[in-house]
Scaffold this active site. Structure first.
Site, PDB file in Angstrom:
ATOM      1  N   THR A 167       2.598   0.157  -4.097  1.00 17.84           N
ATOM      2  CA  THR A 167       1.277   0.463  -4.668  1.00 17.84           C
ATOM      3  C   THR A 167       0.489   1.316  -3.670  1.00 17.84           C
ATOM      4  OG1 THR A 167       1.300  -1.655  -5.816  1.00 17.84           O
ATOM      5  CG2 THR A 167      -0.856  -0.654  -5.517  1.00 17.84           C
TER       6      THR A 167
ATOM      7  N   THR B 286      -0.108   6.911  -1.645  1.00 15.37           N
ATOM      8  CA  THR B 286       1.128   7.597  -1.246  1.00 15.37           C
ATOM      9  C   THR B 286       2.192   7.400  -2.322  1.00 15.37           C
ATOM     10  OG1 THR B 286       0.497   6.931   0.996  1.00 15.37           O
ATOM     11  CG2 THR B 286       2.623   8.005   0.753  1.00 15.37           C
TER      12      THR B 286
ATOM     13  N   ASP C 131      -0.419   0.039   5.505  1.00 18.10           N
ATOM     14  CA  ASP C 131      -1.730   0.304   6.123  1.00 18.10           C
ATOM     15  C   ASP C 131      -1.611   0.542   7.627  1.00 18.10           C
ATOM     16  OD1 ASP C 131      -3.240  -0.056   3.703  1.00 18.10           O
ATOM     17  OD2 ASP C 131      -2.663  -2.152   3.846  1.00 18.10           O
TER      18      ASP C 131
ATOM     19  N   LYS D 284       0.089  -4.758   5.293  1.00 19.42           N
ATOM     20  CA  LYS D 284      -0.012  -4.236   3.928  1.00 19.42           C
ATOM     21  C   LYS D 284      -1.033  -5.072   3.155  1.00 19.42           C
ATOM     22  CE  LYS D 284       3.377  -3.079   1.534  1.00 19.42           C
ATOM     23  NZ  LYS D 284       2.490  -2.001   1.034  1.00 19.42           N
TER      24      LYS D 284
ATOM     25  N   GLY E 168      -4.316  -2.462  -0.997  1.00 20.42           N
ATOM     26  CA  GLY E 168      -4.530  -2.376  -2.451  1.00 20.42           C
ATOM     27  C   GLY E 168      -4.416  -3.736  -3.123  1.00 20.42           C
TER      28      GLY E 168
ATOM     29  N   GLU F 116       4.452  -7.005  -3.605  1.00 21.04           N
ATOM     30  CA  GLU F 116       5.109  -6.028  -2.714  1.00 21.04           C
ATOM     31  C   GLU F 116       6.112  -6.738  -1.799  1.00 21.04           C
ATOM     32  OE1 GLU F 116       1.510  -2.728  -2.370  1.00 21.04           O
ATOM     33  OE2 GLU F 116       1.691  -4.238  -0.822  1.00 21.04           O
TER      34      GLU F 116
ATOM     35  N   LYS G  33      -1.160   6.069  10.230  1.00 21.09           N
ATOM     36  CA  LYS G  33      -0.867   4.637  10.051  1.00 21.09           C
ATOM     37  C   LYS G  33      -0.110   4.041  11.251  1.00 21.09           C
ATOM     38  CE  LYS G  33      -2.471   4.693   5.779  1.00 21.09           C
ATOM     39  NZ  LYS G  33      -1.705   4.403   4.606  1.00 21.09           N
TER      40      LYS G  33
END
Ligand code: 5RP
Length: 238
Positions: free
Chosen positions: A29, A32, A86, A96, A99, A105, A123
Site C-alpha cells: 500500500t 510508491t 517508511d 511500515k 498508510g 502487509e 527512506k
C-alpha cells in the site's frame, strides 16, 4: 517531476524483473505501490497475473486498472510480495504502517516466497524510529489501557487521528486503531521492541518489520540500487 517522485519511479522500474515469473503477486500500500500498479497495468506481461491486496486502497487501484484481485481466503501462498516502506535500516529492518495497512502487509510479506520492497532514497536510515513513530495496530476496546501502559513505560504515544472525513481515531481496514509510538533516540533493538510490544494483549501487530525483506530496491533520481540481506549493495543501475 520532483526528485523524490523520480526516485520512486526508478525503484518501481527496478522491481519489474522480480515480478515476471510470479503467478500470484501480493501488493502493498502507498504512493510508491500506486506507481507500480500504474506501470504493470500498461504491460501485457502483468495483465494476466493474479493479485492479492494488502488494503482496500490497493484493491481499488488494482480493480480500476482492470487487474485481477483474488480473495485471500482462497489463496494458500504468495509467489512474490512487493511493498513500500517508511524507513529501512542497514540490516533491512523496516518501519511500515504509514498508510495504516501494516497488519495485512505483514501477513502477505510473511507468507510470500520472495519479498521485495521499493523505496526512494530518503527512506534509508542508520537507526529506525528517530524521525518516524512506530505504528501499532490495537483492538479498539483495549486502546485506553494500552495507551496508559505505554505512557507509564515512558513512551510518547497517541492514537492516529483522521485528518479528513471522520472525527477521532482512524479505524483500519482490519478494524483496529493505530497508535503512533515515539522511541526517544530511536530503536536500539527492533526485534526486541517488536516482541515486547506484541506481548501486550490487545496489540494486533506492530509496524516493525524484521527479517521480512529479501531485497530492498532504493530509487535515486538517476537510477536504483538493490540492497540484499547481509548488506550486499549493487552498483547503481541507470
Ligand atoms: C502503508 C505503508 C507504506 O508502504 C509506507 O507508508 C510507504 O508509503 P509510500 O510509498 O507512500 O512512501 O507501510 O501502510
Amino acid at each position: 517531476m520532483d526528485e523524490i517522485e523520480l526516485a520512486k519511479r526508478r525503484a518501481v522500474q527496478g522491481a519489474i524483473p522480480y515480478l515476471q515469473g510470479a503467478k500470484v503477486i501480493g501488493i502493498g500500500t502507498g504512493t510508491t505501490v500506486r506507481k507500480l500498479i500504474e506501470l504493470i497495468a500498461m504491460d501485457e506481461r502483468f495483465t494476466r497475473k493474479a493479485y492479492l491486496s494488502s488494503s482496500f486502497d490497493t484493491a481499488l487501484s488494482l480493480m480500476r486498472q482492470g487487474l485481477y484481485v483474488l480473495d485471500p481466503l482462497t489463496v494458500p501462498h504468495v509467489d512474490v510480495y512487493i511493498d513500500g516502506a517508511d524507513e529501512v535500516d542497514p540490516q533491512l529492518n523496516m518501519i511500515k504502517g504509514g498508510g495504516a495497512a501494516l497488519t495485512k502487509e505483514k501477513i502477505l510479506a510473511y507468507f510470500a516466497k520472495k519479498r521485495i520492497f521499493i523505496v526512494d532514497y530518503t527512506k534509508l536510515v542508520q537507526k529506525l524510529g528517530r524521525t518516524r513513530p512506530i505504528p501499532l495496530e490495537v483492538i479498539p476496546s483495549a486502546m485506553t489501557m494500552i495507551l496508559r501502559l505505554l505512557k507509564a513505560k515512558g513512551y510518547e504515544v497517541s492514537p492516529r487521528l483522521s485528518s479528513k472525513g471522520k472525527y477521532g481515531p482512524i479505524i483500519t481496514d482490519t478494524g483496529g486503531i493505530i497508535l503512533d509510538l515515539w522511541v526517544s533516540g530511536g530503536v536500539e533493538d527492533p526485534a526486541k521492541l517488536h516482541d515486547d510490544l506484541k506481548k501486550i494483549p490487545g496489540v494486533i501487530e506492530t509496524g516493525i518489520f524484521v527479517d521480512l525483506a529479501d531485497v530492498v530496491i532504493v530509487g535515486y533520481p538517476d537510477g536504483f540500487k538493490e540492497l540484499k540481506r547481509r548488506n550486499k549493495v549493487s552498483k547503481l543501475h541507470g
